[in-house]
Design an enzyme around this catalytic site. Structure first.
Site, PDB file in Angstrom:
ATOM      1  N   GLU A  87     -36.046  23.547 -98.346  1.00  0.00           N
ATOM      2  CA  GLU A  87     -34.981  24.524 -98.652  1.00  0.00           C
ATOM      3  C   GLU A  87     -34.400  24.333-100.055  1.00  0.00           C
ATOM      4  O   GLU A  87     -33.217  24.599-100.293  1.00  0.00           O
ATOM      5  CB  GLU A  87     -33.859  24.426 -97.593  1.00  0.00           C
ATOM      6  CG  GLU A  87     -34.342  24.665 -96.177  1.00  0.00           C
ATOM      7  CD  GLU A  87     -33.252  24.427 -95.131  1.00  0.00           C
ATOM      8  OE1 GLU A  87     -32.070  24.361 -95.496  1.00  0.00           O
ATOM      9  OE2 GLU A  87     -33.595  24.291 -93.944  1.00  0.00           O
TER      10      GLU A  87
ATOM     11  N   GLU B 185     -38.709  25.420 -89.637  1.00  0.00           N
ATOM     12  CA  GLU B 185     -37.524  25.157 -88.823  1.00  0.00           C
ATOM     13  C   GLU B 185     -37.091  26.490 -88.245  1.00  0.00           C
ATOM     14  O   GLU B 185     -37.337  27.538 -88.836  1.00  0.00           O
ATOM     15  CB  GLU B 185     -36.353  24.586 -89.645  1.00  0.00           C
ATOM     16  CG  GLU B 185     -36.417  23.143 -90.013  1.00  0.00           C
ATOM     17  CD  GLU B 185     -35.170  22.714 -90.795  1.00  0.00           C
ATOM     18  OE1 GLU B 185     -34.080  23.308 -90.585  1.00  0.00           O
ATOM     19  OE2 GLU B 185     -35.289  21.800 -91.626  1.00  0.00           O
TER      20      GLU B 185
END
Length: 558
Positions: free
Chosen positions: A381, A481
């Site tokens: 991320e 995720e």
């Protein structure tokens, strides 16, 4: 010193377990003659090295999955928006501020959760395109098609004037249904909609590069990648991150098994507590068993392991802005500037980063020595989320693209070329295609999807975003995720065929130590883990004997 002892103990345990898993005989540690032990171990090792792997796929089904149905090719159903049922604050308008409209008016869907629904009857189960004439006040707003009250497919609205917008490949059973257009980020105006058959999914888009980016990848890494490549477009592999890094004994795994009778195939672990800043400097626990859990999951359970790294900045730069050290992977909790470290302006910072990389390589080395393949997802991320540009919540992305890419490539060079961690399969997860390091550094591209509670749509926009990241478009795409889980039937019908999902731990899975339906309903949990298109642990073939060169194996075993 205590931290160093802890680190050395963890490494010794990992090496011991590794040796035990691969070389224990019946006598174990009963013999006192060290020479006899050494001789026996050497003979065992020699025999093992000479044993060829008998490659097989067993009875694993590799047939392609198409999305062809018995819907008449000429079927078409057109509906005026104002004929629907208004839900919540939706209402009918007849002012032409968004351009000319058909019928007697159109429907304003002003806020999130507002909706207009229609009773429809369809000739057969099928994949349908829903072509809407609509306008929006919010360019780029995301909204939903619902079927019988459940979110089915998201679509994007762009134009302030009436224009065609298509929600593609909505899977609907034949017969009567309630079809809805629901606002999400909203402020849309629906004039009419048309339902027609959708084209079949082009399965050629699931053909990906046959080799790993590391030319010296280990045999078991090659076998795992070969398996994932073979499954891509045919199955989604189930995954779950364990809470508190407890491995297969975590509450998440226990509760999923209790509810569904199944176990996720992928075990997610975090190596954050194996870093110098955490393990040694701050005496953090809960990380030193991670290599052992990984070995156990792969060797004793025939499972797949994925790892991420919530990397705490070097200790010198922590405990700023009144934030505790354990938040040290967040941008707002450290004064560390990666850009200055990588440019040479902060040499101490650079040296600390290199020391962290060297330490992590040593922590992972027992897994490489044991040839336990790992889906390695570093610097996740990094760019944040495209919805919120400029917000990099982790320090490894806060200095921008250049510094991030330099760090990513430094890690790759050290782990692959210096430390020969050839068991790693590299998963890129920066979430900005401009930050892509290149195909030569990446095996899998992934996105971390956290939609609204109980949103079971396929997250197609993120899937399509990832498909554009690799210049060759030849990488496996994964939901690395997730919070709310997607409906596999709808996703496969749309062509949003994620290689795997990895549901995050804690509240996204568990509440009050029990499986929760806050984000995913119990019915959807059941459906996902019972789906023929979702692979659970018991459905995996023997990963250690899967053919490295599957095409040759299939040609020779027709």
């Amino acid at each position: 010193m205590k931290g160093n002892i802890k680190k050395m103990l963890a490494m010794t345990l990992a090496l011991t377990i590794s040796a035990g898993l691969f070389g224990c005989g019946e006598d174990g540690g009963k013999k006192n003659d060290s020479k006899a032990e050494n001789s026996s171990a050497a003979e065992s090792s020699e025999v093992k090295e000479k044993e060829p792997v008998v490659e097989t796929i067993g009875d694993f089904d590799l047939s392609d999955l198409t999305s062809e149905y018995d819907v008449p090719a000429d079927f078409e159903l057109t509906i005026e928006g104002e004929s629907g049922e208004m839900v919540n604050q939706s209402f009918v308008m007849d002012k032409a501020f968004a351009g000319d409209f058909s019928g007697e008016g159109y429907v304003a869907v002003p806020e999130q959760g507002d909706e207009v629904t229609f009773e429809v009857e369809l000739p057969a189960k099928g994949s349908y395109d829903i072509i809407m004439t609509l306008a929006t006040d919010n360019k780029g707003s995301m909204n939903l098609i619902t079927v019988d009250g459940n979110a089915a497919v998201k679509f994007r609205a762009e134009d302030p004037k009436f224009a065609e917008v298509k929600a593609e490949s909505v899977l609907i059973e034949g017969g009567k249904h309630t079809l809805g257009v629901r606002g999400d980020t909203g402020h849309i105006y629906l004039d009419s909609l048309k339902i027609v058959p959708a084209p079949a999914v082009d399965i050629s888009k699931f053909e990906v590069t046959p080799e790993l980016c590391n030319p010296n990848a280990s045999d078991n890494a090659k076998r795992l990648y070969s398996f994932m490549r073979a499954c891509y477009g045919k199955y989604t592999i189930s995954g779950q991150y364990s809470g508190d890094n407890e491995g297969k004994d975590s509450r998440e795994f226990k509760e999923i098994d209790k509810r569904t009778g199944k176990s996720p195939a992928i075990l997610g672990l975090d190596v954050g507590n194996l870093g110098i800043s955490t393990m040694i400097d701050h005496q953090a626990g809960g990380g030193d068993m991670v290599p052992l859990y990984a070995m156990d999951w792969y060797n004793n359970n025939n499972g797949i392991v994925t790892m991420c790294w919530h990397w705490h900045a070097p200790s010198k730069y922590l405990e700023v802005n009144d934030q505790p050290w354990w938040r040290g992977f967040y941008t707002d909790s450290t004064s560390f500037d990666l850009g200055k470290a990588m440019s040479g302006e902060d040499k101490e910072g650079y040296d600390a980063i290199v020391a962290e990389l060297d330490n992590m390589a040593q922590q992972l080395k027992p897994l490489a020595d044991a040839d336990v393949p790992i889906l390695w997802r570093p610097l996740h991320e990094a760019a944040g989320d495209p919805k919120y540009p400029g917000k990099a919540w982790f320090w490894w992305g806060a200095s921008g693209k250049k510094a991030y890419l330099e760090l990513y490539k430094l890690m790759y060079d050290k782990f692959v070329n210096e430390y020969q961690l050839n068991n790693l399969i590299w998963v890129w997860n920066a979430q900005n295609k401009d930050w892509y390091p290149g195909d030569e550094y990446v095996d899998i591209v992934g996105y971390d999807c956290y939609p609204a509670e109980k949103d079971s749509s396929s997250q197609k926009e993120y899937y399509e975003f990832l498909a554009e990241c690799s210049p060759t478009g030849s990488k496996i795409i994964a939901e690395t995720e997730n919070g709310s889980m997607f409906d596999p039937d709808a996703a496969f019908n749309e062509g949003t065929r994620w290689s795997y999902f990895a549901t995050w731990n804690g509240e996204f899975t568990i509440k009050d130590k029990q499986l929760s339906e806050q984000y995913t309903t119990f019915d959807m949990w059941d459906k996902i883990y019972a789906s023929e298109r979702v692979l659970t642990l018991d459905e995996l073939p023997d990963l250690k004997s899967w053919p490295i060169d599957l095409d040759t194996y299939l040609a020779e075993n027709k």
